[in-house]
Scaffold this motif. Structure first.
Motif, mmCIF file in Angstrom:
data_model
loop_
_atom_site.group_PDB
_atom_site.id
_atom_site.type_symbol
_atom_site.label_atom_id
_atom_site.label_comp_id
_atom_site.label_asym_id
_atom_site.label_seq_id
_atom_site.Cartn_x
_atom_site.Cartn_y
_atom_site.Cartn_z
ATOM 1 N N VAL A 140 0.836 -1.199 0.000
ATOM 2 C CA VAL A 140 0.000 0.000 0.000
ATOM 3 C C VAL A 140 0.873 1.252 0.000
ATOM 4 O O VAL A 140 1.842 1.363 0.750
ATOM 5 N N GLY A 141 0.529 2.188 -0.875
ATOM 6 C CA GLY A 141 1.244 3.455 -0.981
ATOM 7 C C GLY A 141 2.306 3.478 -2.064
ATOM 8 O O GLY A 141 2.765 4.540 -2.476
ATOM 9 N N LYS A 142 2.696 2.305 -2.557
ATOM 10 C CA LYS A 142 3.734 2.239 -3.591
ATOM 11 C C LYS A 142 3.142 2.566 -4.957
ATOM 12 O O LYS A 142 1.950 2.416 -5.199
ATOM 13 N N PHE A 143 4.003 3.000 -5.876
ATOM 14 C CA PHE A 143 3.576 3.286 -7.239
ATOM 15 C C PHE A 143 3.469 1.986 -8.021
ATOM 16 O O PHE A 143 4.256 1.058 -7.821
ATOM 17 N N ALA A 144 2.487 1.929 -8.926
ATOM 18 C CA ALA A 144 2.248 0.732 -9.736
ATOM 19 C C ALA A 144 2.099 1.121 -11.197
ATOM 20 O O ALA A 144 1.834 2.280 -11.522
ATOM 21 N N LEU A 150 4.459 -3.528 -9.442
ATOM 22 C CA LEU A 150 5.173 -2.395 -8.849
ATOM 23 C C LEU A 150 5.971 -1.670 -9.923
ATOM 24 O O LEU A 150 6.587 -2.287 -10.782
ATOM 25 N N ALA A 151 5.964 -0.340 -9.853
ATOM 26 C CA ALA A 151 6.750 0.472 -10.771
ATOM 27 C C ALA A 151 8.218 0.413 -10.368
ATOM 28 O O ALA A 151 8.552 0.212 -9.198
ATOM 29 N N ALA A 152 9.094 0.579 -11.339
ATOM 30 C CA ALA A 152 10.538 0.569 -11.109
ATOM 31 C C ALA A 152 11.071 1.999 -11.179
ATOM 32 O O ALA A 152 10.397 2.919 -11.655
ATOM 33 N N VAL A 182 -0.926 2.159 -5.221
ATOM 34 C CA VAL A 182 -1.679 1.097 -4.557
ATOM 35 C C VAL A 182 -2.412 1.712 -3.369
ATOM 36 O O VAL A 182 -1.811 2.355 -2.515
ATOM 37 N N TYR A 183 -3.724 1.505 -3.340
ATOM 38 C CA TYR A 183 -4.579 2.107 -2.318
ATOM 39 C C TYR A 183 -4.955 1.108 -1.225
ATOM 40 O O TYR A 183 -4.978 1.434 -0.058
ATOM 41 N N ALA A 184 -5.274 -0.124 -1.611
ATOM 42 C CA ALA A 184 -5.673 -1.160 -0.656
ATOM 43 C C ALA A 184 -5.415 -2.523 -1.277
ATOM 44 O O ALA A 184 -5.435 -2.668 -2.491
#
Length: 149
Positions: free
Chosen positions: A27-31, A41-43, A52-54
């Motif tokens: 949660v909270g990471k960029f995708a 997941l984004a690199a 990512v929200y939930a």
């Protein structure tokens, strides 16, 4: 304005193997979109496409189901320049991309990181810096706000 989260499959691969599943630590990471309604997941250096929200704890048919948002504004930590994450300064109006990332399975210890884009014209999902936060410098490790344009 209501911001709706979109339910998607989160997976490091096209299959549904246990090692490809995600949990609440993402949660909270960029995708980024990588397949039919499937995000990964984004690199470092990727466009900021969604966050990512939930994450649902129980997989469905072996896949992780989660919600991603394309937020108009995001609180972030500055991480310097795209060519050299960890060095450099970000300024108001700079176009940014994903900075240093936290590995899958490890929760974020800070806000997600962004870097000043080396070639802003090549960025499809554009976010620009609209606030340098309380530090007001854009230096590595300081916090600010980016806005989708």
């Amino acid at each position: 304005r209501c911001i709706r989260a979109r339910r998607v499959v989160l997976s490091a691969g096209a299959g549904n193997a246990e090692n490809q599943r995600w949990d609440y630590r993402e949660v909270g990471k960029f995708a980024k979109l990588v397949g039919e309604s499937r995000y990964d997941l984004a690199a470092v250096g990727n466009d900021i496409e969604a966050q990512v929200y939930a994450v649902e704890l129980a997989p469905q048919n072996g896949f992780t189901i989660a919600s991603v948002k394309k937020r108009p504004k995001i609180d972030v930590m500055f991480d310097g320049l795209q060519a050299t994450p960890g060095t450099g300064v970000v300024g108001i109006g700079d176009i940014v991309v994903v900075g240093s990332v936290t590995a899958k399975g490890t929760a974020l210890a800070t806000l997600p990181k962004v870097c000043k884009a080396t070639t802003p014209a090549n960025v499809v999902w554009k976010y620009r810096v609209v606030s340098l936060g309380s530090a007001g410098t854009g230096a590595v490790g300081t916090e600010g706000v980016i806005e989708r344009i």
